[in-house]
Motif scaffolding. Structure first.
Motif, PDB file in Angstrom:
ATOM      1  N   VAL A  90      -1.759  -4.246  -5.771  1.00  0.00           N
ATOM      2  CA  VAL A  90      -2.242  -2.868  -5.875  1.00  0.00           C
ATOM      3  C   VAL A  90      -1.088  -1.992  -6.354  1.00  0.00           C
ATOM      4  O   VAL A  90       0.073  -2.400  -6.351  1.00  0.00           O
ATOM      5  N   SER A  91      -1.400  -0.769  -6.740  1.00  0.00           N
ATOM      6  CA  SER A  91      -0.379   0.139  -7.259  1.00  0.00           C
ATOM      7  C   SER A  91       0.493   0.696  -6.142  1.00  0.00           C
ATOM      8  O   SER A  91       0.120   0.680  -4.964  1.00  0.00           O
ATOM      9  N   SER A  92       1.641   1.225  -6.535  1.00  0.00           N
ATOM     10  CA  SER A  92       2.544   1.856  -5.573  1.00  0.00           C
ATOM     11  C   SER A  92       1.881   3.047  -4.900  1.00  0.00           C
ATOM     12  O   SER A  92       2.090   3.298  -3.709  1.00  0.00           O
ATOM     13  N   ALA A  93       1.074   3.779  -5.661  1.00  0.00           N
ATOM     14  CA  ALA A  93       0.381   4.941  -5.086  1.00  0.00           C
ATOM     15  C   ALA A  93      -0.575   4.507  -3.981  1.00  0.00           C
ATOM     16  O   ALA A  93      -0.673   5.160  -2.930  1.00  0.00           O
ATOM     17  N   THR A  94      -1.281   3.414  -4.197  1.00  0.00           N
ATOM     18  CA  THR A  94      -2.208   2.908  -3.177  1.00  0.00           C
ATOM     19  C   THR A  94      -1.440   2.482  -1.926  1.00  0.00           C
ATOM     20  O   THR A  94      -1.866   2.755  -0.798  1.00  0.00           O
ATOM     21  N   VAL A  95      -0.301   1.841  -2.125  1.00  0.00           N
ATOM     22  CA  VAL A  95       0.516   1.420  -0.984  1.00  0.00           C
ATOM     23  C   VAL A  95       1.005   2.637  -0.219  1.00  0.00           C
ATOM     24  O   VAL A  95       0.943   2.679   1.016  1.00  0.00           O
ATOM     25  N   ARG A  96       1.487   3.662  -0.935  1.00  0.00           N
ATOM     26  CA  ARG A  96       1.982   4.869  -0.263  1.00  0.00           C
ATOM     27  C   ARG A  96       0.874   5.544   0.531  1.00  0.00           C
ATOM     28  O   ARG A  96       1.090   5.982   1.668  1.00  0.00           O
ATOM     29  N   ASN A  97      -0.297   5.653  -0.050  1.00  0.00           N
ATOM     30  CA  ASN A  97      -1.415   6.284   0.659  1.00  0.00           C
ATOM     31  C   ASN A  97      -1.798   5.500   1.907  1.00  0.00           C
ATOM     32  O   ASN A  97      -2.102   6.075   2.963  1.00  0.00           O
ATOM     33  N   THR A  98      -1.788   4.185   1.780  1.00  0.00           N
ATOM     34  CA  THR A  98      -2.130   3.351   2.932  1.00  0.00           C
ATOM     35  C   THR A  98      -1.065   3.475   4.025  1.00  0.00           C
ATOM     36  O   THR A  98      -1.386   3.516   5.218  1.00  0.00           O
ATOM     37  N   MET A  99       0.181   3.545   3.614  1.00  0.00           N
ATOM     38  CA  MET A  99       1.262   3.703   4.595  1.00  0.00           C
ATOM     39  C   MET A  99       1.149   5.051   5.301  1.00  0.00           C
ATOM     40  O   MET A  99       1.413   5.146   6.514  1.00  0.00           O
ATOM     41  N   MET A 100       0.746   6.091   4.581  1.00  0.00           N
ATOM     42  CA  MET A 100       0.528   7.394   5.216  1.00  0.00           C
ATOM     43  C   MET A 100      -0.568   7.300   6.262  1.00  0.00           C
ATOM     44  O   MET A 100      -0.461   7.855   7.364  1.00  0.00           O
TER      45      MET A 100
END
Length: 343
Positions: free
Chosen positions: A39-49
């Motif tokens: 998945v994209s970095s943006a998806t990972v960041r959102n999931t981590m949030m």
């Protein structure tokens, strides 16, 4: 076993596994580069949030990386942890060190020392003896005119032997009388503590050399009884060497608790209600002193109730250590059952 995890669960799993491996915060970039996600970095960041909002991960400082919270590690262990088979070396060590021929006290010592040696963490073993300890035999053997060997054997086959240094020579009549008094107080299958109390009364009625010798015996018996009812703790110095201890002064409270372990022993007695391993993560224990450590505990005998436990930093290799504690508990249980079944 194949786990079916949602994306947040998979990301949490990867964060926990990496944290347990190196103790460092895990960045979104490192996760995005992992082939398991795709998945994209943006998806990972959102999931981590989202995981942070739910209380499963947190930021230890201003860096972009995250580490798991106690709740995050708990979810990982309960749902995602895959236990590893006991290694051949560890299994061989268990078979070699924990043999059924050993008395109960020595078995307890062996398992505590073995756990510490294999893991580098603190091992805690409940008191070797329970209330109602029975004396099977007591004897005094002359080593020299002013030295005697005290030998006491209890119902588990444990032997107390202490050299008594006397201020003056002990003649045969004194030795014979003291030995008769000891057998009257403790012999014949009586309880150890009751015998100590009876001996205390007898001492007061004796004079001179007999009284001095009886007091020496009484002191050794009382000290052994106290030691046998204390938990065995191994590897405290190992905790001092962990990087977590060097970086976190709060872990020093753990050392203080281990020096006065009554509260910890009561906690472990309460959580080991069956034969399955139990895991306490940090604040789950209810003790502020244990906020930065984990404890794996398991009961290995019902009557009297006995347990073993492994205490170390939260960053443990749970997949390997839980099976190790479980194997130790089951081997001890097997050995004790064999002893009870033997004639």
């Amino acid at each position: 076993m194949t786990l079916t995890l949602s994306r947040p669960e998979l990301i949490l799993k990867l964060i926990v596994e990496q944290y347990l491996l190196d103790g460092q915060p895990v960045s979104s970039k490192a996760l995005a580069d992992n082939a398991q996600l795709a998945v994209s970095s943006a998806t990972v960041r959102n999931t981590m949030m989202l995981l942070e909002q739910q209380g499963f991960i947190r930021s230890p400082h201003t860096s972009a990386g995250r580490i798991p919270t106690t709740a995050g590690i708990r979810l990982f262990i309960d749902k995602m942890l895959q236990l590893q088979p006991l290694s051949g070396f560890w299994n061989n060590e268990l078979q070699r060190k924990l043999v059924p021929q050993l008395p109960v006290s020595l078995l307890c010592q062996q398992v505590g020392q073995l756990l510490t040696n294999l893991t580098g963490f603190v091992a805690i073993v409940s008191a070797p003896k329970a209330d109602g300890r029975i004396v099977r035999q007591i004897d005094l053997v002359r080593l020299a005119s002013d030295r005697l060997l005290l030998v006491v054997i209890d119902e588990d086959g444990d032997i107390l032997h202490r050299v008594l240094h006397c201020e003056s020579a002990i003649d045969s009549s004194t030795l014979s009388r003291v030995l008769c008094l000891l057998n009257a107080a403790l012999g014949g299958g009586g309880q150890w503590q009751d015998g100590i109390e009876r001996l205390g009364v007898i001492v007061r009625g004796e004079t001179a050399l007999c009284q001095q010798l009886l007091q020496k015996v009484l002191g050794q018996l009382s000290l052994d009884e106290l030691q046998q009812h204390q938990p065995l703790i191994y590897g405290q110095h190992q905790l001092l060497l962990t990087p977590e201890y060097q970086q976190n002064p709060a872990l020093q409270q753990v050392m203080q608790m281990l020096e006065r372990p009554d509260g910890l022993v009561q906690l472990l007695q309460s959580v080991t209600q069956d034969d399955q391993p139990k895991l306490l993560l940090g604040k789950e224990s209810g003790f502020v002193e244990l906020a930065n450590v984990s404890v794996i505990a398991q009961r290995y005998q019902i009557q009297p109730k006995r347990f073993i436990a492994l205490l170390g930093p939260r960053r443990m290799n749970y997949a390997r250590l839980i099976p190790l504690v479980d194997a130790c508990a089951r081997q001890l249980n097997l050995n004790l059952n064999r002893r009870q079944a033997s004639p």
